[in-house]
Design a protein around this motif. Structure first.
Motif, mmCIF file in Angstrom:
data_model
loop_
_atom_site.group_PDB
_atom_site.id
_atom_site.type_symbol
_atom_site.label_atom_id
_atom_site.label_comp_id
_atom_site.label_asym_id
_atom_site.label_seq_id
_atom_site.Cartn_x
_atom_site.Cartn_y
_atom_site.Cartn_z
ATOM 1 N N PRO A 89 0.818 -1.210 0.000
ATOM 2 C CA PRO A 89 0.000 0.000 0.000
ATOM 3 C C PRO A 89 0.857 1.266 0.000
ATOM 4 O O PRO A 89 1.845 1.366 0.724
ATOM 5 C CB PRO A 89 -0.809 -0.131 1.295
ATOM 6 N N GLY A 90 0.470 2.211 -0.852
ATOM 7 C CA GLY A 90 1.185 3.467 -0.941
ATOM 8 C C GLY A 90 2.148 3.564 -2.098
ATOM 9 O O GLY A 90 2.661 4.655 -2.381
ATOM 10 N N GLU A 91 2.407 2.472 -2.807
ATOM 11 C CA GLU A 91 3.299 2.552 -3.959
ATOM 12 C C GLU A 91 2.510 2.451 -5.260
ATOM 13 O O GLU A 91 1.307 2.154 -5.256
ATOM 14 C CB GLU A 91 4.390 1.482 -3.886
ATOM 15 N N ARG A 92 3.178 2.718 -6.375
ATOM 16 C CA ARG A 92 2.556 2.601 -7.694
ATOM 17 C C ARG A 92 3.261 1.495 -8.452
ATOM 18 O O ARG A 92 4.499 1.454 -8.507
ATOM 19 C CB ARG A 92 2.647 3.923 -8.450
ATOM 20 N N VAL A 93 2.458 0.573 -9.022
ATOM 21 C CA VAL A 93 3.033 -0.596 -9.677
ATOM 22 C C VAL A 93 2.400 -0.812 -11.040
ATOM 23 O O VAL A 93 1.276 -0.357 -11.316
ATOM 24 C CB VAL A 93 2.831 -1.870 -8.822
ATOM 25 N N LEU A 94 3.134 -1.510 -11.877
ATOM 26 C CA LEU A 94 2.576 -2.057 -13.108
ATOM 27 C C LEU A 94 2.166 -3.479 -12.797
ATOM 28 O O LEU A 94 2.985 -4.280 -12.313
ATOM 29 C CB LEU A 94 3.609 -2.031 -14.230
ATOM 30 N N ALA A 95 0.901 -3.795 -13.038
ATOM 31 C CA ALA A 95 0.376 -5.106 -12.665
ATOM 32 C C ALA A 95 -0.318 -5.755 -13.849
ATOM 33 O O ALA A 95 -0.842 -5.079 -14.735
ATOM 34 C CB ALA A 95 -0.595 -4.969 -11.497
ATOM 35 N N ARG A 96 -0.318 -7.079 -13.833
ATOM 36 C CA ARG A 96 -0.946 -7.872 -14.885
ATOM 37 C C ARG A 96 -2.250 -8.459 -14.364
ATOM 38 O O ARG A 96 -2.281 -9.142 -13.335
ATOM 39 C CB ARG A 96 -0.013 -8.997 -15.322
ATOM 40 N N ILE A 97 -3.347 -8.193 -15.049
ATOM 41 C CA ILE A 97 -4.638 -8.775 -14.667
ATOM 42 C C ILE A 97 -4.568 -10.284 -14.877
ATOM 43 O O ILE A 97 -4.204 -10.763 -15.949
ATOM 44 C CB ILE A 97 -5.798 -8.181 -15.489
#
Length: 416
Positions: free
Chosen positions: A44-52
């Protein structure tokens, strides 16, 4: 966010997410165009690139972190390289889902999950600190038992996170050095689907291969020795048995504890927590340990032999407690001053057990919980049955995972 929810209808799509809080199960909670997305390996609190990875539910999706864009100050290199972000999500070993988070912050996240569960399911506002156990500062080398799996080509290892595919690993950083030394992870293995590796506090580390016939082992807690089967249940953190024994003793209200009452240890295993109560009571203790595993009950009878008033019964707890509730008034009255230790499986005790238990009206219940949501649901049920939650402690028995243990005392109204 970077893509609209309308377009994110198939697994494999990569999106930017900003998780805001942690959820039960060790995943973070983000939103994508208003829709909840549970994202693994994020903080929580970070920004990520994520794969659905799963969009089958109308109310939420699931995703795996691929890359961190803006890291949390609590992110660290993963303690287990085979579970690290540098691997494709499909190839990450399971069982250390918090290994990328600084240990102090892991405990803060676990405390938040417990507090949220109590508020949501029981209406109880109770911030609780999660206490660290003795051990390595990075939360490794605490595990005295581990189950490994064997695939068709003989590879031995953990399952990949959220799957049943075996992952080859060069090491097992959460287990003790004795376990890692003998774990058959370095060469093909045949003859069973599972291999349990354990290092009891007494004797040598050993393998239990598949459905191998049980052998008795010994575990030492303080100055007391417990016998159990090598394939039987025992707390996996090296410091957990002594920690929980002390926590149970501390949780008991001495003003409500009558050693000669019909005290109970439900889901009693091999008698660890009944013995903890015995340490408070001395030789006068009366207690019945109830456990569905006949081998465990047999060992409990021997482990509790120093207390003449102790006995161990093999039974399903819900049926056994219902039998008490359906007994005559005189039998029920024997439990009115009782202390009950309740140490259910991860699913919790459940309404049927708690309602039957409330009918016999024990003075206090010391609840040992390994799942915060199940504990919170049971706390809500107990509140409706006239039992108030008193002191509550939580322990980090499973560092680098999302699991947390709690010990709470419930007191019958009129005794508080």
């Amino acid at each position: 966010m970077s893509r609209s929810s309308e377009k994110a209808q198939s697994p494999g799509l990569e999106v930017e997410l900003e998780p805001q809080r942690i959820a039960h199960g060790g995943v973070s909670v983000a939103r994508l165009d208003g829709r909840v997305v549970f994202v693994a390996d994020a903080i929580p609190g970070e920004r990520v690139l994520a794969r659905i990875t799963d969009d089958s539910k109308p109310s939420f999706w699931r995703a795996e972190t691929v890359r961190v864009i803006e890291p949390s100050p609590h992110r660290r290199p993963h303690v287990w390289p085979e579970a690290a972000l540098e691997r494709d999500p499909d190839d990450r070993a399971g069982g250390a889902e918090f290994g990328h988070i600084a240990n102090e912050h892991q405990r803060e996240l676990k405390a938040a999950v417990l507090a949220e569960a109590l508020q949501r399911f029981a209406g109880i506002e109770r911030p609780t600190e999660v206490e660290a156990l003795p051990g390595e500062a990075d939360g490794t080398r605490w595990r005295t038992r581990v189950r490994l799996h064997v695939d068709a080509d003989g590879t031995v290892g953990p399952y990949a996170a959220r799957s049943h595919r075996v992952i080859r690993t060069a090491g097992l950083p959460l287990v003790t050095a004795a376990i890692e030394e003998i774990a058959p992870i370095r060469e093909p293995f045949a003859g069973a689907d599972t291999v349990d590796v354990l290092a009891p506090s007494e004797g040598e580390a050993r393998l239990v291969i598949g459905r191998q016939a049980p052998t008795a082992i010994r575990e030492r807690v303080g100055g007391r020795e417990f016998r159990l089967d090598d394939g039987g249940f025992w707390q996996v953190h090296a410091a957990a048995p002594e920690t929980l024994s002390a926590a149970v003793r501390d949780a008991v209200d001495p003003d409500l504890f009558d050693p000669r009452a019909a005290n109970l240890d439900l889901y009693g295993g091999v008698g660890l927590l009944a013995a903890a109560l015995g340490d408070l009571a001395g030789p006068a203790l009366r207690i019945t340990s109830v456990e569905s595993d006949a081998r465990a009950t047999e060992h409990a009878a021997g482990n509790l032999a120093e207390w003449v008033g102790a006995r161990a019964e093999t039974a399903r707890v819900e049926r056994w407690v219902r039998g008490l509730a359906d007994a005559g008034a005189a039998e029920r009255a024997r439990l009115a001053d009782a202390t009950v230790i309740l140490d259910p499986p991860r699913s919790g005790a459940g309404r049927a057990v708690l309602e039957a238990l409330a009918e016999v009206r024990p003075a206090q219940i010391v609840y040992v919980a390994c799942d915060p949501v199940a504990f919170a649901r049971d706390a809500g049920t107990l509140a409706g049955l006239g039992y108030t939650l008193g002191p509550l402690r939580a322990f980090d028995l499973f560092p680098n995972t999302h699991h947390v243990e709690a010990v709470g005392r419930f007191v019958r109204e009129g005794h508080a």
